[in-house]
Write a protein that holds these residues in place. Structure first.
Motif, mmCIF file in Angstrom:
data_model
loop_
_atom_site.group_PDB
_atom_site.id
_atom_site.type_symbol
_atom_site.label_atom_id
_atom_site.label_comp_id
_atom_site.label_asym_id
_atom_site.label_seq_id
_atom_site.Cartn_x
_atom_site.Cartn_y
_atom_site.Cartn_z
ATOM 1 N N ASP A 147 0.822 -1.215 0.000
ATOM 2 C CA ASP A 147 0.000 0.000 0.000
ATOM 3 C C ASP A 147 0.855 1.265 0.000
ATOM 4 O O ASP A 147 0.350 2.359 0.241
ATOM 5 N N ASN A 148 2.172 1.098 -0.274
ATOM 6 C CA ASN A 148 3.088 2.230 -0.433
ATOM 7 C C ASN A 148 3.277 2.991 0.878
ATOM 8 O O ASN A 148 3.271 4.223 0.900
ATOM 9 N N SER A 149 3.448 2.229 1.954
ATOM 10 C CA SER A 149 3.664 2.877 3.249
ATOM 11 C C SER A 149 4.726 2.116 4.024
ATOM 12 O O SER A 149 4.894 0.904 3.876
ATOM 13 N N LEU A 150 5.428 2.843 4.873
ATOM 14 C CA LEU A 150 6.426 2.306 5.795
ATOM 15 C C LEU A 150 6.101 2.890 7.161
ATOM 16 O O LEU A 150 6.056 4.113 7.331
ATOM 17 N N LYS A 151 5.869 1.995 8.149
ATOM 18 C CA LYS A 151 5.399 2.455 9.449
ATOM 19 C C LYS A 151 6.318 1.953 10.556
ATOM 20 O O LYS A 151 6.830 0.829 10.490
ATOM 21 N N LEU A 152 6.502 2.800 11.559
ATOM 22 C CA LEU A 152 7.291 2.471 12.737
ATOM 23 C C LEU A 152 6.353 2.474 13.937
ATOM 24 O O LEU A 152 5.743 3.498 14.251
ATOM 25 N N TRP A 153 6.232 1.312 14.574
ATOM 26 C CA TRP A 153 5.340 1.142 15.714
ATOM 27 C C TRP A 153 6.178 1.064 16.999
ATOM 28 O O TRP A 153 7.236 0.446 17.024
ATOM 29 N N ILE A 154 5.669 1.688 18.060
ATOM 30 C CA ILE A 154 6.343 1.647 19.361
ATOM 31 C C ILE A 154 5.405 1.014 20.377
ATOM 32 O O ILE A 154 4.181 1.226 20.351
ATOM 33 N N PHE A 155 5.972 0.216 21.291
ATOM 34 C CA PHE A 155 5.191 -0.507 22.282
ATOM 35 C C PHE A 155 5.540 0.037 23.667
ATOM 36 O O PHE A 155 6.406 -0.501 24.368
ATOM 37 N N ASP A 156 4.885 1.144 23.997
ATOM 38 C CA ASP A 156 5.130 1.799 25.283
ATOM 39 C C ASP A 156 3.850 2.033 26.065
ATOM 40 O O ASP A 156 3.835 2.779 27.043
ATOM 41 N N MET A 157 2.761 1.384 25.650
ATOM 42 C CA MET A 157 1.489 1.555 26.337
ATOM 43 C C MET A 157 1.400 0.569 27.505
ATOM 44 O O MET A 157 2.085 -0.454 27.549
ATOM 45 N N THR A 158 0.535 0.886 28.440
ATOM 46 C CA THR A 158 0.441 0.084 29.655
ATOM 47 C C THR A 158 -0.027 -1.337 29.381
ATOM 48 O O THR A 158 0.386 -2.280 30.063
ATOM 49 N N ASP A 159 -0.884 -1.513 28.394
ATOM 50 C CA ASP A 159 -1.378 -2.853 28.095
ATOM 51 C C ASP A 159 -0.483 -3.608 27.125
ATOM 52 O O ASP A 159 -0.821 -4.711 26.678
ATOM 53 N N GLY A 160 0.657 -3.009 26.745
ATOM 54 C CA GLY A 160 1.587 -3.675 25.848
ATOM 55 C C GLY A 160 1.260 -3.540 24.379
ATOM 56 O O GLY A 160 1.981 -4.074 23.530
ATOM 57 N N ALA A 161 0.152 -2.859 24.070
ATOM 58 C CA ALA A 161 -0.229 -2.690 22.677
ATOM 59 C C ALA A 161 0.672 -1.658 22.006
ATOM 60 O O ALA A 161 1.333 -0.839 22.661
#
Length: 887
Positions: free
Chosen positions: A291-305
């Motif tokens: 879909d022509n995208s590059l995403k960076l996800w971070i896992f810093d939420m309390t529930d681990g999401a």
């Protein structure tokens, strides 16, 4: 000519990733992780700290089929060849030998393993580029789909097949170590687990097998509900999490200790999650998708999401509209088939902006999250209108959508969709009505919209209130409205319809008069109109593929361009409105010179151009093409080189030009054989035999000849020049104005002969000698005289009578030279000045000599003829100028 005369390939914008999975690498010197994505024939390198584009590789001959990295290189496969790149841009090695397209690469220490479509596995020496090993597998028995090197397994590689089996091979010994029976489903991906001897095996049926390779035992098994598992990655910062990607764009996070789903990202991408990579020892995950995208996800939420930290994206579907935004040419406003509106920067990709996707309920859609089949998502944008006058105060962009009567508003300043959706009351329950054209006034207050029913309405964009309608109850035209525009002063509204009529209306319609002031009828139906704000020209595209130009001041058709062999898709003017650039479904882009009404440039592209826009600074031409998700920039050669824009005939060959790549291409010069070299124009000495030609000499070389004695007297020094001191040299000097050495004591050879000069020619100068030797052609003597200074010319003319024996011959020859100059009708002012000086010094002598007097009458006759010709031309030009002044 193998290129366009005017436009040179520059670069493509809006490409981020495609179906080839991303790869990551760590650069110790920068202490940063890099993400490498494929965009067709090039690959991009992004820094994970700020997600900035660091480099773009060179262009491959064919599309890249797979990527791999190690500490030193980025490896790419393009068709049958493999390339190794250093620093993302420098090609270091090339490996050739495969007979089919390579689709798997794996760096293996000092070696590189490659697999092609025929399941031929080859092992290369990276530095020497030598083939070390070749293994042939049968696609019907064991078609290799993926491979992996298990940790601590020296010289061993695990191969996965489409048939479901796995094989462990010893590359050094070139023999199979063990065969795993598999799970009756093709293996889609293999990934090393954090535990030794354990590999994660993704299957086409959605199962994920954690398998112990040493004992050939399954540790445990998971099932992904979203279908085939196409990517797997393990978190390595102390959390037992495994991420898997699906074809639908979902990312599932598994807790390996509890063997359950930890969390999900149900709409992480709009297409398959082909690339998943956890950054080592950090709670960061990078994902890529077609879909022509590059995403960076971070896992810093309390529930681990996870949450989205950074993103680089372009249009998921090919853009349909591209327009330069603003007056500096730094931004492009684009709309794509994915219902999104974006702004691309022509300076740097960091400044790219997304205005979001068109939604019927923006707040509800934002909570739910966009997806491709989101029922709240509006159809793609078909027309755009923007204005920068009040961009920071309220919405300044309006857009029509395919099959909808609703017109949406957008704010470029707030980078989001506006709250107002413009729709007249008459169309509240009419779902067949759709907006077909629109325009924004220069003041930024009003939107004028044309509909397929023939109605034309005006809205206030700030409040969304309906302000006026044009025409009667049946509408302004019979049939769909194909174009609307308003002049800069909001005095006149121009509408164009499918009924082949162009109508001029009062912008503020009167209650007693609701009819068009002027109606212009054309021979063919109108497709669309394009106008230029800084001029009074309007381009009109007809259904027979012709383009007409209308002058708003005179309300007449002033130009008619013919030549396109397919539907004309778009057109634009250059900033000074001298060119009209048009695109057509015949895959050609043509440039028309408006003053001369000639075609001056044409080139053909692989895919038809459906939208184009010229930069306000005349620097770039931006184009959008079918089946291409990028926006392509073309440089204007006229800004930095001389181009001869001659008219192109129908018989000329149309050059085929490839679309620009992601890398900024080196400028193309004439010596690169891209543009045919234009021969230098050399002006002839005489344009026409009926004209008088002046010389190119400076006025100071001839204008002061008559007053040279006055100038000499004025410039005469008041004090005598000082004699320079003796030069600091061992040779003695002679006291004089110039430095001269004394050679009186130098002994000469007794046999040296002294040159003897005939007494008759002792008083002749060099010019006089040459003058007497000429018979017919005096051009050489004239050039010598033109090279002299005014003082020397005056001296040479005086010296003609120094020698009594040859004075008559010298003066007669000089008059013949003047006669030759006047006969040639060149150097008019020089001949007059030379004649004036000649008569000044020798007038008395000529009057006393019959031969000279008779020849002077011959010179006078030619001189009079030249003057009459010149006077006639001057008087004619003066009359024309005076006539223009009185108009």
């Amino acid at each position: 000519m193998v290129q366009s005369r005017i436009f040179a390939r520059n670069r493509a914008l809006g490409y981020v990733s495609n179906h080839v999975p991303l790869v990551t690498r760590y650069i110790l010197r920068r202490k940063e992780h890099f993400a490498v994505t494929c965009v067709g024939k090039e690959f991009h390198t992004y820094g994970c700290k700020h997600f900035t584009l660091l480099s773009v590789s060179g262009t491959h001959a064919d599309d890249i089929t797979c990527l791999a990295t190690d500490t030193f290189h980025v490896y790419t496969a393009s068709k049958n060849d493999i390339y190794a790149w250093r620093r993302g841009t420098e090609l270091k090695h090339t490996y050739k030998g495969h007979e089919c397209a390579v689709h798997i690469l794996l760096p293996f220490g000092a070696h590189l393993i490659s697999v092609d479509e025929s399941s031929t596995l080859k092992v290369w020496d990276i530095k020497e580029e030598n083939l070390l090993l070749e293994l042939n597998f049968s696609n019907s028995v064991f078609r290799i789909t993926t491979l992996m090197h298990p940790n601590t397994y020296i010289n061993k590689v695990l191969l996965g097949s489409e048939q479901g089996q796995l094989q462990l091979w010893n590359i050094k010994m070139s023999k199979i170590v063990y065969t795993f029976n598999g799970w009756q489903s093709s293996v889609t991906t293999l990934e090393q687990a954090p535990a030794i001897d354990v590999a994660a095996i993704g299957l086409n049926n959605g199962r994920i097998i954690l398998h112990n390779l040493k004992y050939d035992e399954t540790v445990f098994e998971l099932v992904q509900d979203w279908g085939p598992v196409i990517s797997i990655s393990f978190r390595t910062d102390g959390h037992p999490i495994m991420a898997t990607g699906s074809l639908g764009g979902q990312i599932v996070f598994w807790n390996l200790e509890q063997r359950t789903v930890e969390s999900q990202l149900c709409s992480a991408h709009d297409a398959a999650v082909t690339g998943l990579r956890y950054i080592p020892n950090e709670p960061l995950l990078i994902s890529s998708s077609p879909d022509n995208s590059l995403k960076l996800w971070i896992f810093d939420m309390t529930d681990g999401a996870g949450r989205l930290l950074r993103i680089r994206e372009g249009h998921a579907e090919p853009p349909t509209i591209a327009r330069f935004y603003g007056n500096d040419g730094n931004y492009l406003l684009t709309a794509g088939g994915d219902s999104s509106l974006r702004m691309f920067s022509t300076v740097t990709e960091i400044l790219n902006k997304s205005l979001g996707r068109a939604s019927f309920n923006r707040k509800a859609s934002k909570k739910k999250g966009h997806s491709v089949d989101d029922p709240l998502l509006m159809p793609p944008i078909t027309e755009l209108a923007s204005e920068i006058t009040r961009e920071k105060e309220w919405c300044n962009i309006a857009a029509t959508h395919s099959g909808l009567g609703v017109v949406t508003t957008w704010s470029s300043h707030l980078q989001k969709m506006g709250e107002h959706k413009l729709l007249p009351e008459r169309f509240k329950n009419n779902y067949n009505a759709s907006a077909t054209s629109l325009c924004l006034t220069r003041c930024g207050n009003f939107v004028v919209i044309g509909y397929n029913t023939g109605h034309v309405d005006r809205f206030n964009i700030q409040s969304g209130i309906h302000r006026a309608s044009y025409g009667d109850e049946n509408g302004a035209h019979e049939g769909p409205i194909k174009g609307v525009m308003v002049d800069d002063l909001n005095q006149t509204l121009i509408t164009a319809g499918r009924d082949a009529k162009i109508k001029f209306w009062d912008f503020k319609p009167r209650k007693d008069m609701n009819a068009a002031r002027t109606i212009l009828t054309l021979e063919e139906s109108i497709e669309w109109i394009r106008y230029h704000n800084e001029s009074s020209l309007v381009a009109i595209a007809l259904e027979n593929f012709d383009i007409m130009l209308m002058d708003l001041d005179t309300r007449k058709i002033v130009r008619h361009f013919q030549g396109h062999e397919g539907r004309v898709t778009d057109a634009c003017f250059n900033p000074d409105s001298r060119w009209l650039i048009t695109a057509s479904m015949d895959c050609t882009i043509r440039t028309w010179d408006i003053p001369s009404a000639h075609l001056i440039d044409i080139f053909q592209v692989p895919e038809a151009c459906i939208s184009l826009s010229f930069s306000p600074t005349a620097e770039f031409l931006a184009t959008a093409h079918v089946r291409n998700i990028g926006i392509f920039l073309w440089s204007n050669r006229m800004l930095y080189t001389h181009v001869s824009l001659k008219a192109i005939s129908k018989n000329d060959i149309i050059p085929e030009v490839q679309l620009p790549g992601s890398t900024v291409e080196a400028e193309i010069h004439d010596n690169d054989n891209v543009v045919a070299a234009e021969p230098d124009y050399k002006s002839p000495d005489q344009l026409d035999s009926d004209l008088i030609t002046m010389s190119a000499m400076a006025q100071s070389r001839w204008q002061n000849l008559l007053d040279i004695d006055i100038i000499k007297k004025r410039n005469k020094p008041k004090r005598a020049a000082k004699i320079p001191e003796t030069a600091p040299f061992f040779l003695p000097t002679i006291p004089s104005l110039q430095l001269r050495f004394d050679f009186s004591d130098v002994k000469t050879d007794a046999n040296t002969e002294t040159a003897r000069v005939h007494p008759d020619v002792q008083n002749l100068t060099s010019f006089n000698k040459n003058l007497q030797l000429v018979t017919n052609n005096f051009s050489t003597v004239i050039e010598k005289l033109k090279a002299m200074s005014p003082s020397n010319i005056d001296f040479e003319i005086q010296s003609l009578s120094l020698d009594e024996n040859s004075a008559e011959l010298s003066m007669l020859q000089f008059m013949k030279m003047l006669h030759y100059m006047m006969k040639q009708q060149t150097d008019f002012e020089l001949s007059q000045a030379y004649l004036a000086v000649f008569l000044k010094w020798h007038g008395t002598t000529i009057s006393e000599n019959d031969t000279l007097r008779d020849y002077l009458r011959k010179v006078q006759k030619v001189q009079t003829k030249n003057w009459l010709t010149l006077r006639e031309k001057l008087f004619y030009n003066l009359s024309v100028v005076q006539s223009f002044k009185k108009m």
